[in-house]
Motif scaffolding. Structure first.
Motif, PDB file in Angstrom:
ATOM      1  N   SER A   1      51.688  -7.660   1.107  1.00  0.00           N
ATOM      2  CA  SER A   1      52.285  -8.526   0.092  1.00  0.00           C
ATOM      3  C   SER A   1      53.077  -9.627   0.766  1.00  0.00           C
ATOM      4  CB  SER A   1      53.212  -7.732  -0.838  1.00  0.00           C
ATOM      5  OG  SER A   1      52.492  -6.938  -1.751  1.00  0.00           O
ATOM      6  N   ALA A   2      53.104 -10.801   0.121  1.00  0.00           N
ATOM      7  CA  ALA A   2      53.915 -11.927   0.577  1.00  0.00           C
ATOM      8  C   ALA A   2      55.019 -12.163  -0.443  1.00  0.00           C
ATOM      9  CB  ALA A   2      53.063 -13.182   0.731  1.00  0.00           C
ATOM     10  N   CYS A   3      56.261 -12.314   0.028  1.00  0.00           N
ATOM     11  CA  CYS A   3      57.405 -12.466  -0.857  1.00  0.00           C
ATOM     12  C   CYS A   3      58.176 -13.733  -0.497  1.00  0.00           C
ATOM     13  CB  CYS A   3      58.332 -11.258  -0.747  1.00  0.00           C
ATOM     14  SG  CYS A   3      57.503  -9.666  -0.990  1.00  0.00           S
ATOM     15  N   ALA A   4      58.660 -14.433  -1.519  1.00  0.00           N
ATOM     16  CA  ALA A   4      59.442 -15.640  -1.295  1.00  0.00           C
ATOM     17  C   ALA A   4      60.790 -15.282  -0.693  1.00  0.00           C
ATOM     18  CB  ALA A   4      59.632 -16.387  -2.606  1.00  0.00           C
ATOM     19  N   ASN A   5      61.202 -16.027   0.315  1.00  0.00           N
ATOM     20  CA  ASN A   5      62.440 -15.728   1.019  1.00  0.00           C
ATOM     21  C   ASN A   5      63.652 -15.814   0.105  1.00  0.00           C
ATOM     22  OD1 ASN A   5      64.817 -16.176   2.848  1.00  0.00           O
ATOM     23  ND2 ASN A   5      63.251 -16.110   4.436  1.00  0.00           N
ATOM     24  N   SER A   6      63.666 -16.779  -0.804  1.00  0.00           N
ATOM     25  CA  SER A   6      64.876 -17.056  -1.585  1.00  0.00           C
ATOM     26  C   SER A   6      65.154 -16.009  -2.645  1.00  0.00           C
ATOM     27  CB  SER A   6      64.771 -18.426  -2.242  1.00  0.00           C
ATOM     28  OG  SER A   6      63.636 -18.475  -3.103  1.00  0.00           O
ATOM     29  N   ASN A   7      64.095 -15.523  -3.318  1.00  0.00           N
ATOM     30  CA  ASN A   7      64.318 -14.620  -4.453  1.00  0.00           C
ATOM     31  C   ASN A   7      63.508 -13.332  -4.387  1.00  0.00           C
ATOM     32  OD1 ASN A   7      61.734 -15.526  -4.985  1.00  0.00           O
ATOM     33  ND2 ASN A   7      62.286 -16.697  -6.822  1.00  0.00           N
ATOM     34  N   LEU A   8      62.728 -13.135  -3.308  1.00  0.00           N
ATOM     35  CA  LEU A   8      61.906 -11.940  -3.110  1.00  0.00           C
ATOM     36  C   LEU A   8      60.939 -11.688  -4.271  1.00  0.00           C
ATOM     37  CD1 LEU A   8      64.364  -9.483  -1.322  1.00  0.00           C
ATOM     38  CD2 LEU A   8      62.523 -10.882  -0.351  1.00  0.00           C
ATOM     39  N   LEU A   9      60.428 -12.774  -4.844  1.00  0.00           N
ATOM     40  CA  LEU A   9      59.318 -12.653  -5.784  1.00  0.00           C
ATOM     41  C   LEU A   9      58.060 -12.449  -4.948  1.00  0.00           C
ATOM     42  CD1 LEU A   9      58.296 -12.785  -8.708  1.00  0.00           C
ATOM     43  CD2 LEU A   9      58.035 -15.255  -8.401  1.00  0.00           C
ATOM     44  N   CYS A  10      57.355 -11.331  -5.186  1.00  0.00           N
ATOM     45  CA  CYS A  10      56.282 -10.908  -4.282  1.00  0.00           C
ATOM     46  C   CYS A  10      54.910 -11.044  -4.918  1.00  0.00           C
ATOM     47  CB  CYS A  10      56.485  -9.458  -3.855  1.00  0.00           C
ATOM     48  SG  CYS A  10      58.014  -9.180  -2.931  1.00  0.00           S
ATOM     49  N   SER A  11      53.927 -11.291  -4.083  1.00  0.00           N
ATOM     50  CA  SER A  11      52.540 -11.373  -4.540  1.00  0.00           C
ATOM     51  C   SER A  11      51.993  -9.984  -4.836  1.00  0.00           C
ATOM     52  CB  SER A  11      51.675 -12.023  -3.448  1.00  0.00           C
ATOM     53  OG  SER A  11      51.487 -11.121  -2.355  1.00  0.00           O
ATOM     54  N   ALA A  12      50.885  -9.969  -5.551  1.00  0.00           N
ATOM     55  CA  ALA A  12      50.119  -8.727  -5.667  1.00  0.00           C
ATOM     56  C   ALA A  12      49.626  -8.337  -4.274  1.00  0.00           C
ATOM     57  CB  ALA A  12      48.946  -8.916  -6.615  1.00  0.00           C
ATOM     58  N   PRO A  13      49.512  -7.044  -3.981  1.00  0.00           N
ATOM     59  CA  PRO A  13      49.050  -6.649  -2.651  1.00  0.00           C
ATOM     60  C   PRO A  13      47.571  -6.952  -2.449  1.00  0.00           C
ATOM     61  CG  PRO A  13      49.322  -4.720  -4.061  1.00  0.00           C
ATOM     62  CD  PRO A  13      49.858  -5.887  -4.822  1.00  0.00           C
ATOM     63  N   VAL A  14      47.220  -7.339  -1.217  1.00  0.00           N
ATOM     64  CA  VAL A  14      45.825  -7.535  -0.853  1.00  0.00           C
ATOM     65  C   VAL A  14      45.454  -6.491   0.186  1.00  0.00           C
ATOM     66  CG1 VAL A  14      45.811  -9.998  -1.361  1.00  0.00           C
ATOM     67  CG2 VAL A  14      46.442  -9.229   0.917  1.00  0.00           C
ATOM     68  N   VAL A  15      44.207  -6.053   0.160  1.00  0.00           N
ATOM     69  CA  VAL A  15      43.719  -5.062   1.114  1.00  0.00           C
ATOM     70  C   VAL A  15      43.353  -5.775   2.410  1.00  0.00           C
ATOM     71  CG1 VAL A  15      41.931  -3.334   1.606  1.00  0.00           C
ATOM     72  CG2 VAL A  15      42.896  -3.528  -0.703  1.00  0.00           C
ATOM     73  N   THR A  16      43.881  -5.296   3.531  1.00  0.00           N
ATOM     74  CA  THR A  16      43.634  -5.931   4.823  1.00  0.00           C
ATOM     75  C   THR A  16      42.770  -5.087   5.750  1.00  0.00           C
ATOM     76  OG1 THR A  16      45.580  -4.966   5.900  1.00  0.00           O
ATOM     77  CG2 THR A  16      45.900  -7.007   4.654  1.00  0.00           C
TER      78      THR A  16
END
Length: 501
Positions: A232-247
């Motif tokens: 998951s990728a999360c915004a530094n300022s507010n920790l709003l995170c993306s849906a998880p992707v399979v790697t």
């Protein structure tokens, strides 16, 4: 073992959720310059009277140098603690995810500590893993969280200024950790079990994804025993995170991922794919940022090595149990273009006897300069005698020094008691130099599954000048005695030490 403890805690706390509301190599001399003793200082504030025999375990650490009071380093540690560290959560005999912060001293001693906060309906249950963000003057901590239905990785953030604020982060054992870690989010959310998070922060200040926070974790596929590595990728300022992707592509048994961010913003992940006791394939993945909360896109995993004999189980006569964890770092070279990825893991130098017994454990290092497409021949880190295991790795970005810490029993004739050693890959080099011995007192305490130190963690930072870099190592040890019925007895607890170079 990390997986074991988290699964037990998940079962126990899941049942309690009804009551919750969203409320032989020559060695160099011992560390000569550290203001911490070579054997380290106790890095928790648990009272010694009636202290627990196993006070803390599964340590992790992060550092931002020279940002504390009187020019001290700010050091954030994480561990599982036997005390009820968050007053709102009763763990009913299980250990509490906790943090420990040095902000106003240079003695490897915490100024305050506390339990990880509840995040809405998500309750923390797993080992806290801190990450430093010097470019944005902040720290993050990731830990496994659960509700009565879902799993995820809870992330909290605090700026250094907030950690230095005694009103929001009072000294001692804190009762309200939310004021000290006021920004929070949930990553890698799933309806099935999530384990073993790894966290990294993009240190760039411009460009797509600059400053983003990335969390990789092992996610179980619902209704099966198979797993995936998710990101998951999360915004530094507010920790709003993306849906998880399979790697992890089509791999069906990936475990123990390590995530890093390259100097150019690319995301890299290493993991092991195989059954618990080996053999195992160590894999490497490159991902491209798109700016959180947009999810990254990832390429297909590439093979680092087919390892027939990962060191999983008991090293020699040492009572331990540890996992097939690969750890890696990405170093920018002096040409400003080449990125060298260094990867380490523990290997059994001879075939294991049964599932558990490894007659000779050792630490191996390999590297890649082409994004993980090809890897160098394996090199052994450390001594030829004794057992070397529980290795971990950290990059000092300021100098380009790669630091590898591990436990070794090389100085014990019976190869049973261990000390901590540190091997360094100098700037511009790809071979580890002669290791430094860090701790002197032989350690004979718990190491593994169900009873102690399954993780040794380190963090490195500096100014880029010789003599101004340091490596902090956080581990389970015994530097003092507890008191029970007026009698002293040995206890095992967080220990923090520092090596300067």
């Amino acid at each position: 073992m990390r997986l074991y403890h988290t699964m037990i805690a998940a079962v126990a706390i899941g049942a309690m959720m009804i009551g919750f509301q969203s409320t032989s190599v020559a060695q160099q001399p011992l560390n000569p310059t550290s203001v911490c003793t070579p054997n380290g200082n106790r890095f928790d504030l648990e009272p010694l009277t009636n202290a627990a025999f196993y006070g803390q375990y599964n340590e992790a650490v992060a550092v931002i140098p020279n940002r504390g009071g009187h020019g001290s380093d700010v050091v954030v540690g994480g561990a599982m603690d036997e005390r009820f560290m968050n007053p709102a959560i009763e763990y009913d005999g299980f250990y509490s995810p906790s943090y420990y912060v040095q902000r106003d001293n240079s003695n490897c001693a915490p100024d305050f500590e506390g339990g990880m906060p509840i995040l809405g309906g998500f309750v923390p249950i797993g080992t806290p893993v801190p990450a430093a963000d010097p470019a944005h003057d902040a720290f993050f901590i990731a830990t496994i969280n659960i509700t009565d239905q879902d799993f995820g990785v809870g992330i909290v953030k605090s700026t250094v200024a907030n950690l230095l604020n005694a009103a929001n982060c009072p000294s001692g054992t804190q009762q309200n950790s939310a004021t000290c870690w006021p920004i929070a989010g949930i990553a890698n959310e799933s309806t099935s079990n999530v384990q073993n998070p790894s966290i990294a922060v993009d240190q760039r200040t411009s460009g797509t994804g600059a400053g983003d926070v990335y969390v990789a974790a092992t996610t179980y596929i619902s209704g099966t025993v198979n797993t995936q590595i998710t990101l998951s990728a999360c915004a530094n300022s507010n920790l709003l995170c993306s849906a998880p992707v399979v790697t992890s592509g089509t791999d069906n048994s990936p475990l123990y991922s390590s995530v890093q961010v390259r100097p150019d913003g690319g995301i890299t992940i290493a993991y092991g794919n195989g059954n618990l006791f080996g053999p195992v394939q160590f894999k490497f993945v490159n991902c491209k940022p798109h700016g959180a909360p947009n999810p990254p896109t990832c390429g297909a995993p590439t093979l680092v090595i087919d390892e027939l004999h990962p060191a999983v189980g008991v090293p020699g006569n040492i009572t331990a149990f540890f996992e097939q964890s690969p750890y890696h770092v990405d170093r920018l070279e002096a040409d400003g273009k080449t990125v060298t990825s260094f990867l380490i893991y523990d290997q059994c130098a001879v075939p294991q006897i049964g599932d558990y017994f490894c007659p000779k454990a050792r630490v191996l290092l390999t590297y890649s300069t082409d994004g993980g497409k090809t890897w160098s021949p394996l090199q052994v880190v450390g001594a030829a005698t004794g057992q070397q295991f529980l290795a971990n790795i950290a990059l000092d970005v300021s100098t380009g020094t790669v630091n590898i810490a591990y436990l070794s029993s090389q100085n014990d004739k019976l190869t049973f008691h261990t000390q901590i050693f540190l091997a360094q890959v100098p700037p511009g080099k790809t071979t580890a130099a002669t290791p430094h011995q860090i701790t002197q007192t032989p350690y004979d305490g718990p190491y593994g599954w169900g009873e102690g130190a399954t993780d040794l963690s380190l963090a490195a930072a500096g100014s880029g000048k010789t003599g101004q870099s340091r490596v902090y190592i956080h581990f389970t040890g015994s530097t003092t005695k507890g008191i029970y019925n007026h009698q002293p007895f040995r206890i095992y607890h967080n220990v923090l030490t520092k090596y300067e170079y």
